[in-house]
Design a protein around this motif. Structure first.
Motif, PDB file in Angstrom:
ATOM      1  N   ILE A   6       0.719  -1.308  -0.100  1.00  0.00           N
ATOM      2  CA  ILE A   6       0.050  -0.088  -0.085  1.00  0.00           C
ATOM      3  C   ILE A   6       0.979   1.042  -0.027  1.00  0.00           C
ATOM      4  CG2 ILE A   6      -1.729   1.539   1.258  1.00  0.00           C
ATOM      5  CD1 ILE A   6      -2.908  -1.351   2.320  1.00  0.00           C
ATOM      6  N   ALA A   7       2.015   1.254   0.634  1.00  0.00           N
ATOM      7  CA  ALA A   7       3.014   2.303   0.711  1.00  0.00           C
ATOM      8  C   ALA A   7       3.392   2.597  -0.885  1.00  0.00           C
ATOM      9  CB  ALA A   7       4.018   1.964   1.523  1.00  0.00           C
ATOM     10  N   LEU A   8       3.625   1.550  -1.407  1.00  0.00           N
ATOM     11  CA  LEU A   8       4.399   1.906  -2.843  1.00  0.00           C
ATOM     12  C   LEU A   8       3.062   2.532  -3.634  1.00  0.00           C
ATOM     13  CD1 LEU A   8       6.546  -1.360  -3.639  1.00  0.00           C
ATOM     14  CD2 LEU A   8       7.267   0.939  -2.863  1.00  0.00           C
ATOM     15  N   ALA A  10       0.693   4.474  -2.437  1.00  0.00           N
ATOM     16  CA  ALA A  10       0.598   5.655  -2.179  1.00  0.00           C
ATOM     17  C   ALA A  10       1.631   6.588  -2.634  1.00  0.00           C
ATOM     18  CB  ALA A  10       0.482   5.658  -0.590  1.00  0.00           C
ATOM     19  N   LEU A  11       2.919   5.806  -2.692  1.00  0.00           N
ATOM     20  CA  LEU A  11       3.903   6.763  -3.212  1.00  0.00           C
ATOM     21  C   LEU A  11       3.865   7.176  -4.636  1.00  0.00           C
ATOM     22  CD1 LEU A  11       7.096   7.013  -2.528  1.00  0.00           C
ATOM     23  CD2 LEU A  11       7.458   4.989  -4.172  1.00  0.00           C
ATOM     24  N   ILE A  14       0.934   9.969  -4.445  1.00  0.00           N
ATOM     25  CA  ILE A  14       1.243  11.014  -4.143  1.00  0.00           C
ATOM     26  C   ILE A  14       2.145  11.892  -5.128  1.00  0.00           C
ATOM     27  CG2 ILE A  14       2.513  12.387  -2.411  1.00  0.00           C
ATOM     28  CD1 ILE A  14       1.784  10.172  -0.422  1.00  0.00           C
ATOM     29  N   SER A  15       3.002  11.028  -5.730  1.00  0.00           N
ATOM     30  CA  SER A  15       3.982  11.675  -6.756  1.00  0.00           C
ATOM     31  C   SER A  15       3.238  12.149  -7.797  1.00  0.00           C
ATOM     32  CB  SER A  15       5.004  10.844  -7.039  1.00  0.00           C
ATOM     33  OG  SER A  15       5.641  10.281  -5.858  1.00  0.00           O
ATOM     34  N   VAL A  16       2.372  11.344  -8.530  1.00  0.00           N
ATOM     35  CA  VAL A  16       1.703  11.911  -9.678  1.00  0.00           C
ATOM     36  C   VAL A  16       0.858  12.856  -9.309  1.00  0.00           C
ATOM     37  CG1 VAL A  16       0.222  10.901 -11.523  1.00  0.00           C
ATOM     38  CG2 VAL A  16       2.046   9.280 -10.687  1.00  0.00           C
ATOM     39  N   ASN A  19       2.488  16.219  -8.940  1.00  0.00           N
ATOM     40  CA  ASN A  19       2.988  16.739 -10.384  1.00  0.00           C
ATOM     41  C   ASN A  19       1.800  17.284 -10.920  1.00  0.00           C
ATOM     42  OD1 ASN A  19       3.651  15.739 -13.259  1.00  0.00           O
ATOM     43  ND2 ASN A  19       5.228  16.575 -12.309  1.00  0.00           N
ATOM     44  N   LEU A  22       0.862  20.773  -9.766  1.00  0.00           N
ATOM     45  CA  LEU A  22       1.697  21.720 -10.040  1.00  0.00           C
ATOM     46  C   LEU A  22       1.792  22.019 -11.384  1.00  0.00           C
ATOM     47  CD1 LEU A  22       5.086  20.716  -7.929  1.00  0.00           C
ATOM     48  CD2 LEU A  22       3.426  22.636  -7.542  1.00  0.00           C
TER      49      LEU A  22
ATOM     50  N   PHE B 166       2.812   1.082   7.350  1.00  0.00           N
ATOM     51  CA  PHE B 166       2.527   1.714   6.124  1.00  0.00           C
ATOM     52  C   PHE B 166       3.416   3.068   6.296  1.00  0.00           C
ATOM     53  CE2 PHE B 166       0.229   5.534   4.533  1.00  0.00           C
ATOM     54  CZ  PHE B 166       0.401   5.078   3.380  1.00  0.00           C
ATOM     55  N   TRP B 169       7.172   2.366   5.651  1.00  0.00           N
ATOM     56  CA  TRP B 169       7.528   1.852   4.123  1.00  0.00           C
ATOM     57  C   TRP B 169       7.445   3.068   3.059  1.00  0.00           C
ATOM     58  CZ3 TRP B 169      10.984  -1.307   4.356  1.00  0.00           C
ATOM     59  CH2 TRP B 169      10.877  -2.430   5.273  1.00  0.00           C
ATOM     60  N   LEU B 170       6.428   3.950   3.494  1.00  0.00           N
ATOM     61  CA  LEU B 170       6.423   5.020   2.626  1.00  0.00           C
ATOM     62  C   LEU B 170       7.661   5.853   2.949  1.00  0.00           C
ATOM     63  CD1 LEU B 170       4.666   6.512   0.635  1.00  0.00           C
ATOM     64  CD2 LEU B 170       3.422   7.826   2.748  1.00  0.00           C
ATOM     65  N   SER B 173      10.568   3.820   1.152  1.00  0.00           N
ATOM     66  CA  SER B 173      10.840   3.689  -0.215  1.00  0.00           C
ATOM     67  C   SER B 173      10.928   5.098  -0.894  1.00  0.00           C
ATOM     68  CB  SER B 173       9.419   3.126  -0.648  1.00  0.00           C
ATOM     69  OG  SER B 173       8.296   3.798  -0.213  1.00  0.00           O
ATOM     70  N   TRP B 210      12.576  14.163 -12.387  1.00  0.00           N
ATOM     71  CA  TRP B 210      11.055  13.940 -12.351  1.00  0.00           C
ATOM     72  C   TRP B 210      10.760  13.204 -10.995  1.00  0.00           C
ATOM     73  CZ3 TRP B 210       6.793  11.082 -11.458  1.00  0.00           C
ATOM     74  CH2 TRP B 210       5.471  11.686 -11.404  1.00  0.00           C
ATOM     75  N   ASN B 214       8.982  14.934  -7.496  1.00  0.00           N
ATOM     76  CA  ASN B 214       7.724  14.561  -7.041  1.00  0.00           C
ATOM     77  C   ASN B 214       7.699  13.650  -6.015  1.00  0.00           C
ATOM     78  OD1 ASN B 214       6.400  16.284  -8.959  1.00  0.00           O
ATOM     79  ND2 ASN B 214       7.362  14.955 -10.359  1.00  0.00           N
ATOM     80  N   ILE B 215       8.687  12.821  -5.788  1.00  0.00           N
ATOM     81  CA  ILE B 215       8.756  11.779  -4.853  1.00  0.00           C
ATOM     82  C   ILE B 215       8.822  12.570  -3.162  1.00  0.00           C
ATOM     83  CG2 ILE B 215       9.783   9.956  -3.601  1.00  0.00           C
ATOM     84  CD1 ILE B 215       9.371   8.210  -5.921  1.00  0.00           C
ATOM     85  N   TRP B 217       7.338  14.861  -2.242  1.00  0.00           N
ATOM     86  CA  TRP B 217       6.137  14.910  -1.505  1.00  0.00           C
ATOM     87  C   TRP B 217       5.672  13.850  -0.508  1.00  0.00           C
ATOM     88  CZ3 TRP B 217       5.039  19.811  -1.114  1.00  0.00           C
ATOM     89  CH2 TRP B 217       5.421  20.957  -2.132  1.00  0.00           C
ATOM     90  N   ALA B 218       6.010  12.754  -1.215  1.00  0.00           N
ATOM     91  CA  ALA B 218       5.457  11.447  -0.204  1.00  0.00           C
ATOM     92  C   ALA B 218       6.511  11.256   0.766  1.00  0.00           C
ATOM     93  CB  ALA B 218       5.764  10.040  -1.319  1.00  0.00           C
TER      94      ALA B 218
END
Ligand code: HEM
Lengths: 43, 394
Positions: A6-8, A10-11, A14-16, A19, A22, B166, B169-170, B173, B210, B214-215, B217-218
């Motif tokens: 789930i973290a992946l 979310a990663l 959040i990134s997309v 972007n 912005l 969670f 790992w957020l 990663s 990129w 952008n990451i 923010w995570a």
């Protein structure tokens, strides 16, 4: 391992998303120093 | 009386040549005030040259030929005069671009930054990160994997809830991806372009940038989650002193008592929070160029306290040019990130290969009861007591 997966997700989300926001508000780092507003780039 | 007067006259005439000798000779008289061969050689050797003598040599309108005359249009400034004015930031520049740094055409004050970024900074990264990996490898061969000493019980107790895992790992990663892409940018010009060429690096750099931008923010979201869920368990207390005094029992065996997090983990936690926040702030100032001026303000506050003087240093530069703000932000961002990465190397080692039973805590949320009793005795006892009380009450 579920929280990890789930973290992946979310990663990526959040990134997309960040972007997208912005881009939506017309922000780009490169425009902070340059502008094509007053130049003619083509004939 | 006359004699006294004669003596004074004599002394005066003798003194005049001495006074005359005190008048400094212009070291650049031979070039009419322009830089000398010696200046150029010193600069080429990287020796500091006080450029005060030519900062103001930017032409004299008074000496200019009238604009109607030949060669009169620059108002008494030769080409070198004009370039000097641009270089030292005194030229009168008009531009349609409306950025904060639009009028700085040559940023002389940025040379030290450029040189530091392409030399010493890369070395800092290599030595610090490589050195940490080397030390960890050495530690592995000397101390070996930290095993569970006692008999395993086959029972497990819950260590982290799903949401905590969670958040972890957020954070993990995003940090790892930020670390890799950050290092790709740092080593691009000096290592990757020479190795793989401009074309290949250009594609890689675009992707890497990129991801990095952008990451971030995570990472910031995860940093907040981790802070909120774990801060209560990371406030320092007396057990930490005992734990530290025994060096965590890393060598020489024994397990000093610990609550949910031992002193070593608390240090990791606070390093992540403090350095992570600092990296985030400097990163935001790089992401939104010229919007947040963190350094000029900090420097002027520190100068106000006289802080540089405590270390025998001169005042920190203030005010800063817009580019200088960004240059300090870049260096700070990179150096603090490298330090945190080195710390995290040690953390990843201990959380995986370095310690038997640790990884389960983050993978499954459950740990072997014996592991908990050894590494977090006070916490384990409380969890087990709570459990027996609950099942006893049923
Ligand atoms: C693959 C990489 C990683 C692994 C295998 C890993 C593993 C672990 C494990 C097993 C724990 C729980 C320790 C315990 O039960 O007491 C933990 C805790 C923690 N992790 Fe990680 N981790 C990784 C990356 C990261 C990163 C990149 C960060 C931060 C940038 C981080 C920050 C933390 C913090 C603050 C804690 C709580 C305090 C501590 O145990 O030191 N971790 N990690």
């Amino acid at each position: 391992m579920k929280p990890f997966l789930i973290a992946l997700v979310a990663l990526v989300a959040i990134s997309v998303g960040a972007n997208q926001i912005l881009t939506e508000i017309g922000f780009s780092t490169s425009t902070a120093g340059t502008s094509t507003g007053n130049v003619r780039l083509t004939d | 009386m006359m004699r006294l007067f004669g003596l004074i006259v004599l002394l005066w005439t003798l003194a005049v040549p001495v006074i005359a000798q005190d008048v400094p000779v212009d070291p650049r008289a031979s070039t009419g005030g322009a830089q000398t061969l010696e200046d150029i050689l010193r600069r080429q050797e990287g020796i500091a040259v006080d450029d005060q003598f030519r900062r103001d040599l930017t032409g004299d309108p008074e000496a200019a030929a009238a604009t109607v005359d030949q060669l009169g249009t620059l108002g008494g400034a030769s080409d070198p005069d004009l370039w000097r004015a641009i270089r030292y930031g005194t030229a009168d520049i008009t531009t349609q671009a409306r950025g904060p740094a639009a009028k700085t055409l040559i940023q002389d004050g940025g040379m030290w930054w450029l040189q530091f970024r392409e030399g010493p900074l890369l070395k800092i990264a290599i030595y610090l990160l490589g050195g940490t990996l080397l030390l960890l490898t050495l530690f592995y061969f000397i101390r070996g994997r930290i095993r569970i000493d006692g008999e395993k019980t086959g029972r497990t107790i819950t260590r982290f809830k799903a949401f905590e895992r969670f958040g972890h790992w957020l954070l993990a990663s995003s940090f790892i991806l930020l670390g890799i892409t950050g290092l790709l940018s740092l080593f691009g010009r000096k290592v990757l372009i020479p190795a793989f060429g401009h074309e290949a690096f250009s594609a890689l750099a675009n992707l890497s940038k990129w991801i990095h931008n952008n990451i971030s923010w995570a990472f910031m979201v995860a940093l907040i989650i981790i802070f909120v869920v774990w801060v209560v368990h990371n406030l320092p207390d007396k057990t930490d002193l005992q734990w530290l005094a025994k060096g965590g029992g890393i060598f020489g065996g024994g397990h000093p008592p610990a609550k949910k997090f031992n002193a070593g983990q608390k240090l990791i936690f606070w390093a992540v929070i403090v350095l992570g926040t600092s990296i985030s702030l400097s990163g935001l100032s790089l992401l939104f160029p010229f919007e947040f001026n963190l350094f000029g303000h900090t420097f002027s506050t520190l100068n106000g306290w006289g802080a540089p003087g405590w270390f025998g240093l001169a005042d920190l530069p203030y005010p800063l040019a817009p580019q200088e703000e960004m240059q300090y932000a870049q260096l700070w961002h990179a150096i603090v990130s490298i330090i945190l990465t080195a710390i995290i190397f040690a953390h990843i080692y201990l959380g995986s290969v370095g310690m038997e039973g640790a990884f389960d805590a983050m993978a499954k949320g459950e740990v072997e009861e014996q592991w908990a009793r050894e590494h977090h005795s006070i916490w384990a006892q409380r969890v087990i007591d709570d459990e027996t009380r609950r099942t006893g009450a049923n």
